[in-house]
Write a protein that holds these residues in place. Structure first.
Motif, mmCIF file in Angstrom:
data_model
loop_
_atom_site.group_PDB
_atom_site.id
_atom_site.type_symbol
_atom_site.label_atom_id
_atom_site.label_comp_id
_atom_site.label_asym_id
_atom_site.label_seq_id
_atom_site.Cartn_x
_atom_site.Cartn_y
_atom_site.Cartn_z
ATOM 1 N N TRP A 205 0.796 -1.221 0.000
ATOM 2 C CA TRP A 205 0.000 0.000 0.000
ATOM 3 C C TRP A 205 0.829 1.272 0.000
ATOM 4 N N GLY A 206 1.995 1.246 0.590
ATOM 5 C CA GLY A 206 2.778 2.464 0.746
ATOM 6 C C GLY A 206 3.272 3.039 -0.563
ATOM 7 N N PHE A 207 3.554 2.156 -1.523
ATOM 8 C CA PHE A 207 4.004 2.584 -2.850
ATOM 9 C C PHE A 207 3.010 2.076 -3.891
ATOM 10 N N SER A 208 3.052 2.654 -5.081
ATOM 11 C CA SER A 208 2.055 2.331 -6.099
ATOM 12 C C SER A 208 2.414 1.062 -6.868
ATOM 13 N N GLN A 209 1.436 0.591 -7.650
ATOM 14 C CA GLN A 209 1.686 -0.552 -8.534
ATOM 15 C C GLN A 209 2.815 -0.236 -9.516
ATOM 16 N N ALA A 210 2.794 0.997 -10.040
ATOM 17 C CA ALA A 210 3.820 1.388 -11.017
ATOM 18 C C ALA A 210 5.206 1.438 -10.384
ATOM 19 N N PHE A 211 5.279 1.797 -9.105
ATOM 20 C CA PHE A 211 6.550 1.804 -8.391
ATOM 21 C C PHE A 211 7.174 0.410 -8.428
ATOM 22 N N TYR A 212 6.349 -0.596 -8.169
ATOM 23 C CA TYR A 212 6.860 -1.971 -8.178
ATOM 24 C C TYR A 212 7.089 -2.476 -9.599
ATOM 25 N N TRP A 213 6.177 -2.159 -10.501
ATOM 26 C CA TRP A 213 6.318 -2.590 -11.891
ATOM 27 C C TRP A 213 7.656 -2.114 -12.466
ATOM 28 N N ASN A 214 8.008 -0.879 -12.155
ATOM 29 C CA ASN A 214 9.253 -0.293 -12.678
ATOM 30 C C ASN A 214 10.464 -0.542 -11.777
ATOM 31 N N GLU A 215 10.268 -1.311 -10.687
ATOM 32 C CA GLU A 215 11.349 -1.648 -9.756
ATOM 33 C C GLU A 215 12.085 -0.403 -9.257
ATOM 34 N N VAL A 216 11.304 0.618 -8.929
ATOM 35 C CA VAL A 216 11.883 1.891 -8.492
ATOM 36 C C VAL A 216 12.627 1.734 -7.171
ATOM 37 N N TYR A 217 12.317 0.672 -6.426
ATOM 38 C CA TYR A 217 13.034 0.434 -5.169
ATOM 39 C C TYR A 217 14.538 0.318 -5.377
ATOM 40 N N ARG A 218 14.960 0.029 -6.599
ATOM 41 C CA ARG A 218 16.408 -0.027 -6.874
ATOM 42 C C ARG A 218 17.048 1.345 -6.709
ATOM 43 N N GLN A 219 16.268 2.420 -6.918
ATOM 44 C CA GLN A 219 16.800 3.774 -6.711
ATOM 45 C C GLN A 219 17.135 4.020 -5.241
ATOM 46 N N LEU A 220 16.523 3.238 -4.348
ATOM 47 C CA LEU A 220 16.797 3.365 -2.921
ATOM 48 C C LEU A 220 17.932 2.450 -2.476
ATOM 49 N N GLY A 221 18.537 1.743 -3.440
ATOM 50 C CA GLY A 221 19.687 0.906 -3.128
ATOM 51 C C GLY A 221 19.375 -0.557 -2.874
ATOM 52 N N PHE A 222 18.107 -0.966 -3.100
ATOM 53 C CA PHE A 222 17.743 -2.361 -2.875
ATOM 54 C C PHE A 222 17.896 -3.148 -4.165
ATOM 55 N N THR A 223 18.390 -4.373 -4.044
ATOM 56 C CA THR A 223 18.805 -5.135 -5.215
ATOM 57 C C THR A 223 17.764 -6.115 -5.731
ATOM 58 N N SER A 224 16.694 -6.316 -4.993
ATOM 59 C CA SER A 224 15.620 -7.210 -5.420
ATOM 60 C C SER A 224 14.365 -6.867 -4.632
ATOM 61 N N LEU A 225 13.242 -7.436 -5.042
ATOM 62 C CA LEU A 225 11.997 -7.195 -4.327
ATOM 63 C C LEU A 225 12.094 -7.679 -2.887
ATOM 64 N N GLU A 226 12.634 -8.888 -2.690
ATOM 65 C CA GLU A 226 12.747 -9.411 -1.330
ATOM 66 C C GLU A 226 13.698 -8.560 -0.486
ATOM 67 N N ASP A 227 14.752 -8.081 -1.106
ATOM 68 C CA ASP A 227 15.681 -7.200 -0.400
ATOM 69 C C ASP A 227 14.952 -5.943 0.087
ATOM 70 N N PHE A 228 14.054 -5.417 -0.751
ATOM 71 C CA PHE A 228 13.281 -4.239 -0.393
ATOM 72 C C PHE A 228 12.277 -4.554 0.720
ATOM 73 N N LEU A 229 11.585 -5.681 0.601
ATOM 74 C CA LEU A 229 10.581 -6.043 1.601
ATOM 75 C C LEU A 229 11.211 -6.233 2.980
ATOM 76 N N VAL A 230 12.377 -6.833 3.005
ATOM 77 C CA VAL A 230 13.050 -7.050 4.290
ATOM 78 C C VAL A 230 13.783 -5.792 4.735
ATOM 79 N N GLY A 231 14.614 -5.263 3.845
ATOM 80 C CA GLY A 231 15.490 -4.153 4.222
ATOM 81 C C GLY A 231 14.747 -2.863 4.499
ATOM 82 N N PHE A 232 13.772 -2.521 3.640
ATOM 83 C CA PHE A 232 13.034 -1.274 3.835
ATOM 84 C C PHE A 232 11.842 -1.481 4.760
ATOM 85 N N TRP A 233 10.937 -2.377 4.392
ATOM 86 C CA TRP A 233 9.671 -2.470 5.120
ATOM 87 C C TRP A 233 9.810 -3.120 6.489
ATOM 88 N N GLU A 234 10.443 -4.275 6.545
ATOM 89 C CA GLU A 234 10.615 -4.886 7.862
ATOM 90 C C GLU A 234 11.548 -4.035 8.711
#
Length: 346
Positions: A205-234
């Motif tokens: 919910w915190g970020f949009s569908q397009a944010f994930y579709w475009n893997e924008v989390y890589r701009q925050l330094g995360f290398t994969s979706l799981e890396d983002f879910l653990v490193g950022f969200w958890e």
């Protein structure tokens, strides 16, 4: 992140909440930036958001920015329930943990009003602004104290919590409580499994569908979706956040409704129409909590309101200070609002 201690406490010996319970005392933690003018005309209130602490508002404060401490006296009050102000985690028995009373948005605003008037002698506010639940408090300030607030700039938040938003929060609450270690709120160690589960709920919910579709989390330094879910969200939920505190603030969020202000009999549109402040409302284009159409509806009922939609794919976190383009958009909007003539107040 280590918890900061560079803040003040405003103590109210007996503070009766809207739910009918009295905190003895209520403790409102706050941080100020800048110097109050001799005529007390340069004060700004910038409340915190769901789980946020004062230092997590500082991305919008600084030299050369709209909220420049060289020009403005900025007060950042911490919400009840955030662990610094009176909260389940820091209130002694018998009102500790699961016995901590329900807190309404108006309870927060009333305590902030007392801080502003009793501690600082401020009669008018140049601006109230805030993100998410901070935006909800911003709207409530303008309804509760229309003769005091000259301008408001709520961003990525609402004047009344939508049913869809309430449903989302039910998911967060259920995740927090599902951990067996929760023990009905009487745990002695944090239910880490519940915090991690809530983080996974929030992540969608915190970020949009397009944010994930475009893997924008890589701009925050995360290398994969799981890396983002653990490193950022958890990581976000495990950063000094307490389960009972989160549940308290979720309940506050769910109750958000300016129409429930005394005198309006539940009529949101009449409450919004009572706002005298000049309003700049900035929803995010792809916010899944507070979509722009909701805030356009609110603006239609405020006498002097403009809506500017924050463009892009960052969703709700367009207002969180993580994306420089969004920060610039919000900062420029607030600067323009502060340069405009505010509401003439008595």
């Amino acid at each position: 992140m280590a918890e900061r201690t560079d803040y003040e406490i405003f103590e109210i010996p007996e503070f009766t909440l809207e739910c009918g319970t009295t905190l003895r005392p209520a403790r409102l933690a706050y941080k100020t930036y800048g110097t109050l003018d001799a005529d007390r005309s340069n004060a700004i209130v910038y409340p915190t958001w769901y789980s946020g602490r004062f230092w997590e508002n500082e991305w919008l404060i600084g030299p050369g920015m709209a909220l420049d401490p060289e020009r403005w006296f900025i007060i950042v009050p911490n919400m009840f329930g955030n662990g610094l102000s009176s909260s389940p985690s820091n209130t002694p028995p018998p009102q500790d943990r699961a016995r901590f009373p329900r807190i309404n948005v108006r309870d927060n605003v009333e305590a902030q009003y007392r801080l502003v008037t009793e501690q600082f002698g401020i009669e008018h506010l140049a601006l109230v602004t805030g993100w998410s639940m901070g935006a909800g408090q911003t709207y409530q300030w303008a309804v509760s104290h229309p003769d005091m607030v000259r301008r408001i700039a709520p961003f990525c938040g609402s004047s009344k919590t939508s049913l869809h938003n309430i449903v989302f929060l039910e998911g967060v609450k259920a995740a927090l409580k599902a951990d067996g270690a929760y023990q009905g709120g009487w745990y002695t160690e944090q239910p880490v499994g519940g915090l991690r589960a809530a983080a996974r709920v929030y992540a969608g919910w915190g970020f949009s569908q397009a944010f994930y579709w475009n893997e924008v989390y890589r701009q925050l330094g995360f290398t994969s979706l799981e890396d983002f879910l653990v490193g950022f969200w958890e990581g976000f939920f495990l950063d000094g956040r307490d389960v009972n505190n989160l549940l308290c603030m979720a309940d506050t969020w769910q109750q958000g409704d300016v129409g429930a202000t005394p005198g309006f009999a539940g009529d949101v549109t009449r409450a919004l129409a009572s706002i005298r402040a000049k309003a700049l409302i900035m929803p995010a284009e792809k916010d899944l909590y507070f979509p722009p159409e909701d805030e356009r509806w609110a603006a239609n009922h405020i006498p002097d309101a403009e809506v500017r939609v924050i463009p892009g794919v960052w969703g709700h976190f367009a207002g969180g200070g993580a994306n420089p383009d969004d920060t610039r958009f919000i900062d420029e909007g607030i600067a323009e609002l502060l340069a405009a003539e505010g509401a003439p107040l008595g």
